[in-house]
Design an enzyme around this catalytic site. Structure first.
Site, PDB file in Angstrom:
ATOM      1  N   ARG A 242      55.731  30.245   8.516  1.00 47.74           N
ATOM      2  CA  ARG A 242      55.283  29.012   9.198  1.00 47.74           C
ATOM      3  C   ARG A 242      53.758  28.967   9.375  1.00 47.74           C
ATOM      4  O   ARG A 242      53.258  28.490  10.390  1.00 47.74           O
ATOM      5  CB  ARG A 242      55.923  28.863  10.576  1.00 47.74           C
ATOM      6  CG  ARG A 242      57.419  28.844  10.579  1.00 47.74           C
ATOM      7  CD  ARG A 242      57.965  27.550   9.991  1.00 47.74           C
ATOM      8  NE  ARG A 242      59.359  27.396  10.342  1.00 47.74           N
ATOM      9  CZ  ARG A 242      60.378  27.905   9.649  1.00 47.74           C
ATOM     10  NH1 ARG A 242      60.152  28.575   8.532  1.00 47.74           N
ATOM     11  NH2 ARG A 242      61.623  27.731  10.057  1.00 47.74           N
TER      12      ARG A 242
ATOM     13  N   CYS B 259      61.961  23.558  16.119  1.00 41.73           N
ATOM     14  CA  CYS B 259      61.904  24.762  16.953  1.00 41.73           C
ATOM     15  C   CYS B 259      60.547  24.845  17.645  1.00 41.73           C
ATOM     16  O   CYS B 259      59.511  24.684  17.001  1.00 41.73           O
ATOM     17  CB  CYS B 259      62.143  26.008  16.105  1.00 41.73           C
ATOM     18  SG  CYS B 259      63.864  26.176  15.609  1.00 41.73           S
TER      19      CYS B 259
HETATM   20  P1  FAD Z   1      52.607  17.123  11.536  1.00 40.66           P
HETATM   21  O1  FAD Z   1      53.532  17.506  12.628  1.00 40.66           O
HETATM   22  O2  FAD Z   1      52.186  15.708  11.455  1.00 40.66           O
HETATM   23  O3  FAD Z   1      51.336  18.075  11.555  1.00 40.66           O
HETATM   24  C1  FAD Z   1      51.484  19.484  11.666  1.00 40.66           C
HETATM   25  C2  FAD Z   1      50.178  20.161  11.258  1.00 40.66           C
HETATM   26  O4  FAD Z   1      49.945  19.909   9.872  1.00 40.66           O
HETATM   27  C3  FAD Z   1      48.956  19.607  11.980  1.00 40.66           C
HETATM   28  O5  FAD Z   1      48.030  20.674  12.092  1.00 40.66           O
HETATM   29  C4  FAD Z   1      48.406  18.587  11.016  1.00 40.66           C
HETATM   30  O6  FAD Z   1      47.025  18.371  11.192  1.00 40.66           O
HETATM   31  C5  FAD Z   1      48.672  19.298   9.703  1.00 40.66           C
HETATM   32  N1  FAD Z   1      48.775  18.370   8.582  1.00 40.66           N
HETATM   33  C6  FAD Z   1      49.623  17.342   8.410  1.00 40.66           C
HETATM   34  N2  FAD Z   1      49.413  16.739   7.233  1.00 40.66           N
HETATM   35  C7  FAD Z   1      48.373  17.380   6.650  1.00 40.66           C
HETATM   36  C8  FAD Z   1      47.653  17.239   5.443  1.00 40.66           C
HETATM   37  N3  FAD Z   1      47.939  16.291   4.558  1.00 40.66           N
HETATM   38  N4  FAD Z   1      46.630  18.090   5.189  1.00 40.66           N
HETATM   39  C9  FAD Z   1      46.304  19.078   6.057  1.00 40.66           C
HETATM   40  N5  FAD Z   1      46.938  19.265   7.219  1.00 40.66           N
HETATM   41  C10 FAD Z   1      47.976  18.427   7.513  1.00 40.66           C
HETATM   42  N6  FAD Z   1      60.083  23.201  10.253  1.00 40.66           N
HETATM   43  C11 FAD Z   1      60.463  24.188   9.420  1.00 40.66           C
HETATM   44  O7  FAD Z   1      59.613  24.897   8.871  1.00 40.66           O
HETATM   45  N7  FAD Z   1      61.778  24.409   9.164  1.00 40.66           N
HETATM   46  C12 FAD Z   1      62.765  23.647   9.694  1.00 40.66           C
HETATM   47  O8  FAD Z   1      63.936  23.875   9.427  1.00 40.66           O
HETATM   48  C13 FAD Z   1      62.380  22.575  10.550  1.00 40.66           C
HETATM   49  N8  FAD Z   1      63.318  21.768  11.103  1.00 40.66           N
HETATM   50  C14 FAD Z   1      62.923  20.726  11.891  1.00 40.66           C
HETATM   51  C15 FAD Z   1      63.900  19.875  12.403  1.00 40.66           C
HETATM   52  C16 FAD Z   1      63.526  18.799  13.211  1.00 40.66           C
HETATM   53  C17 FAD Z   1      64.585  17.876  13.756  1.00 40.66           C
HETATM   54  C18 FAD Z   1      62.154  18.563  13.488  1.00 40.66           C
HETATM   55  C19 FAD Z   1      61.736  17.391  14.335  1.00 40.66           C
HETATM   56  C20 FAD Z   1      61.188  19.413  12.994  1.00 40.66           C
HETATM   57  C21 FAD Z   1      61.561  20.505  12.191  1.00 40.66           C
HETATM   58  N9  FAD Z   1      60.616  21.392  11.673  1.00 40.66           N
HETATM   59  C22 FAD Z   1      60.995  22.388  10.819  1.00 40.66           C
HETATM   60  C23 FAD Z   1      59.189  21.290  12.066  1.00 40.66           C
HETATM   61  C24 FAD Z   1      58.334  20.382  11.170  1.00 40.66           C
HETATM   62  O9  FAD Z   1      59.141  19.461  10.434  1.00 40.66           O
HETATM   63  C25 FAD Z   1      57.476  21.191  10.194  1.00 40.66           C
HETATM   64  O10 FAD Z   1      56.564  22.026  10.890  1.00 40.66           O
HETATM   65  C26 FAD Z   1      56.671  20.307   9.240  1.00 40.66           C
HETATM   66  O11 FAD Z   1      56.037  21.133   8.284  1.00 40.66           O
HETATM   67  C27 FAD Z   1      55.619  19.434   9.918  1.00 40.66           C
HETATM   68  O12 FAD Z   1      55.203  18.464   8.970  1.00 40.66           O
HETATM   69  P2  FAD Z   1      54.574  17.058   9.436  1.00 40.66           P
HETATM   70  O13 FAD Z   1      54.239  16.297   8.213  1.00 40.66           O
HETATM   71  O14 FAD Z   1      55.466  16.380  10.398  1.00 40.66           O
HETATM   72  O15 FAD Z   1      53.250  17.564  10.144  1.00 40.66           O
HETATM   73  N1  EPU Z   2      71.346  31.412  18.746  1.00 45.18           N
HETATM   74  C1  EPU Z   2      71.890  31.576  19.993  1.00 45.18           C
HETATM   75  N2  EPU Z   2      71.738  30.540  20.878  1.00 45.18           N
HETATM   76  C2  EPU Z   2      71.086  29.386  20.548  1.00 45.18           C
HETATM   77  C3  EPU Z   2      70.528  29.249  19.277  1.00 45.18           C
HETATM   78  C4  EPU Z   2      70.685  30.301  18.377  1.00 45.18           C
HETATM   79  O1  EPU Z   2      72.461  32.593  20.317  1.00 45.18           O
HETATM   80  O2  EPU Z   2      70.977  28.505  21.395  1.00 45.18           O
HETATM   81  C5  EPU Z   2      71.529  32.514  17.773  1.00 45.18           C
HETATM   82  C6  EPU Z   2      72.451  32.119  16.628  1.00 45.18           C
HETATM   83  O3  EPU Z   2      73.794  32.327  16.946  1.00 45.18           O
HETATM   84  C7  EPU Z   2      71.954  32.993  15.504  1.00 45.18           C
HETATM   85  C8  EPU Z   2      70.468  33.157  15.796  1.00 45.18           C
HETATM   86  O4  EPU Z   2      70.287  32.811  17.163  1.00 45.18           O
HETATM   87  O5  EPU Z   2      72.555  34.258  15.572  1.00 45.18           O
HETATM   88  C9  EPU Z   2      69.595  32.282  14.895  1.00 45.18           C
HETATM   89  O6  EPU Z   2      69.923  30.902  15.097  1.00 45.18           O
HETATM   90  P1  EPU Z   2      69.909  29.852  13.910  1.00 45.18           P
HETATM   91  O7  EPU Z   2      70.825  30.303  12.813  1.00 45.18           O
HETATM   92  O8  EPU Z   2      70.141  28.513  14.502  1.00 45.18           O
HETATM   93  O9  EPU Z   2      68.457  29.938  13.275  1.00 45.18           O
HETATM   94  P2  EPU Z   2      67.030  29.965  13.974  1.00 45.18           P
HETATM   95  O10 EPU Z   2      66.433  31.278  13.660  1.00 45.18           O
HETATM   96  O11 EPU Z   2      67.118  29.570  15.395  1.00 45.18           O
HETATM   97  C10 EPU Z   2      65.664  29.082  11.963  1.00 45.18           C
HETATM   98  C11 EPU Z   2      64.413  28.259  11.919  1.00 45.18           C
HETATM   99  C12 EPU Z   2      64.752  26.779  11.808  1.00 45.18           C
HETATM  100  C13 EPU Z   2      65.635  26.546  10.585  1.00 45.18           C
HETATM  101  C14 EPU Z   2      66.890  27.394  10.704  1.00 45.18           C
HETATM  102  C15 EPU Z   2      67.789  27.269   9.487  1.00 45.18           C
HETATM  103  C16 EPU Z   2      62.604  29.299  13.192  1.00 45.18           C
HETATM  104  C17 EPU Z   2      61.872  29.353  14.470  1.00 45.18           C
HETATM  105  N3  EPU Z   2      63.643  28.462  13.125  1.00 45.18           N
HETATM  106  O12 EPU Z   2      66.293  28.779  13.176  1.00 45.18           O
HETATM  107  O13 EPU Z   2      63.529  26.077  11.642  1.00 45.18           O
HETATM  108  O14 EPU Z   2      65.995  25.185  10.485  1.00 45.18           O
HETATM  109  O15 EPU Z   2      66.514  28.781  10.838  1.00 45.18           O
HETATM  110  O16 EPU Z   2      67.397  28.163   8.524  1.00 45.18           O
HETATM  111  O17 EPU Z   2      62.241  29.997  12.235  1.00 45.18           O
HETATM  112  C18 EPU Z   2      61.723  25.000  12.786  1.00 45.18           C
HETATM  113  O18 EPU Z   2      60.994  25.878  12.306  1.00 45.18           O
HETATM  114  O19 EPU Z   2      61.273  24.051  13.465  1.00 45.18           O
HETATM  115  C19 EPU Z   2      63.169  25.072  12.535  1.00 45.18           C
HETATM  116  C20 EPU Z   2      64.031  24.230  13.080  1.00 45.18           C
END
Ligand code: FAD
Ligand code: EPU
Length: 279
Positions: free
Chosen positions: A160, A207
């Site tokens: 990340r 997250c």
């Molecule tokens: P923003 O939130 O708009 O910006 C984030 C950062 O990126 C800021 O520093 C911004 O300045 C910079 N930035 C944006 N665009 C540019 C650009 N063109 N050039 C340079 N810098 C830029 N993240 C995960 O990694 N895995 C997940 O599974 C995941 N699941 C999510 C689920 C939900 C429901 C939500 C709401 C979020 C989730 N995220 C997840 C977090 C998020 O989607 C990621 O961090 C994503 O990369 C952010 O992208 P954004 O375009 O929304 O960036």
């Molecule tokens: N868990 C709990 N309680 C909870 C949530 C999770 O006990 O309330 C336990 C689960 O049972 C599991 C472990 O924690 O054993 C991990 O949970 P999960 O499988 O949901 O994955 P995570 O590590 O919480 C990560 C990423 C997510 C990504 C998922 C799917 C991070 C911080 N989070 O979640 O990314 O979508 O894996 O691969 O790395 C994000 O970065 O914003 C994000 C949503």
């Protein structure tokens, strides 16, 4: 180019945050003008907590030529498909679906991430199945007044995180995908989708905290009994401990109080970026 005063609550998935002057750039000339004063770049606003007072800097959004992205059709028999240049303002979910339609593998791990391409590069968005750095072929940046193309290896990707130069704007990327049978792509997507089933559908910024080595922030927050904790309309999700949700009209200060409570007890590192002043 459009310049307007907007509440960032309207442009972020957590739906929290005050006003800023938002510059939506459509051409390279717009980008040069927009970057003539202090700025921040907004992607899809899915990893941000923006202060209630907003931010004083210009907020740049990538529209026009910077938001267009198609993957191109794979050549029959080719083992690798290099895409055309894709605008960093394009949204990942559409590209993930397009890849599946075209029989191109590589983006399945990113299913369900509501990012722009630029934000995904900046954060090295991913899941435990893979991250965007795995499929980047080339990255174009606008930095210090000029465009430059970098090899992804120069961007210091980690969990990340990336090491984009300060102020650099990702403008376009090329992806390296692989033609694959539709059934195999669908099976991988179903697996990723299943891993996300426990995540809430309510407004959030994904997250809140990074997973510490060898453990999961969600598990730790859950075990410490934080699920359902509220400050105002901000709440630790009952479904997944690492999601703080806006149950309706939450203020950034409420969200921040919850973040601080969790950090004081568990010492987790924030995954979100904070914009503006929080107390
Ligand atoms: P923003 O939130 O708009 O910006 C984030 C950062 O990126 C800021 O520093 C911004 O300045 C910079 N930035 C944006 N665009 C540019 C650009 N063109 N050039 C340079 N810098 C830029 N993240 C995960 O990694 N895995 C997940 O599974 C995941 N699941 C999510 C689920 C939900 C429901 C939500 C709401 C979020 C989730 N995220 C997840 C977090 C998020 O989607 C990621 O961090 C994503 O990369 C952010 O992208 P954004 O375009 O929304 O960036
Ligand atoms: N868990 C709990 N309680 C909870 C949530 C999770 O006990 O309330 C336990 C689960 O049972 C599991 C472990 O924690 O054993 C991990 O949970 P999960 O499988 O949901 O994955 P995570 O590590 O919480 C990560 C990423 C997510 C990504 C998922 C799917 C991070 C911080 N989070 O979640 O990314 O979508 O894996 O691969 O790395 C994000 O970065 O914003 C994000 C949503």
């Amino acid at each position: 180019m459009k310049v307007e005063r907007r509440n960032l609550a309207e442009l972020t998935t957590l739906a929290v945050g005050g006003p800023a002057e938002v510059w939506t750039v459509e051409t390279p000339e717009d980008l040069v003008r927009a970057t003539s004063a202090p700025y921040r770049v907004l992607g899809n606003g899915s990893n941000l907590l923006v202060a209630d007072g907003g931010v004083p800097e210009r907020v740049i959004r990538l529209g026009g030529v910077f938001a267009r992205g198609v993957l191109g059709r794979p050549r029959p028999g080719a083992a690798v498909h290099l895409t055309p240049w894709i605008g960093a303002g394009a949204l990942l979910p559409g590209l993930v679906q397009e890849a599946a339609r075209l029989g191109l593998s590589g983006l399945e791990p990113l299913l369900g991430i509501p990012a722009s391409v630029g934000g995904a590069v900046r954060m090295n968005a991913g899941t435990r199945f893979g991250e965007i750095a795995d499929v980047l072929e080339a990255v174009e940046l606008f930095h210090a007044g000029r465009f430059q193309v970098l090899d992804p290896g120069e961007l210091g990707f980690g969990y990340r995180t990336s090491r984009l130069p300060a102020g650099a704007i990702v403008t376009r990327v090329r992806l390296r995908l692989a033609p694959a049978p539709a059934a195999a792509i669908e099976a991988r997507m179903a697996e990723v989708d299943a891993a996300r089933k426990g995540q809430p559908k309510r407004k959030s910024a994904g997250c809140a905290f990074k997973n510490p080595p060898g453990d999961a922030a969600g598990r730790l927050i859950d075990a410490a009994g934080f699920k359902g904790s509220r400050v105002g309309a901000a709440m630790v999700s009952q479904e997944h401990g690492n999601f703080i949700v806006n149950t309706g009209g939450a203020r950034a200060e409420d969200v921040w109080k919850l973040v601080k409570r969790i950090q004081e007890e568990l010492g987790l590192e924030l995954e979100w970026e904070i914009w503006g002043e929080l107390h």
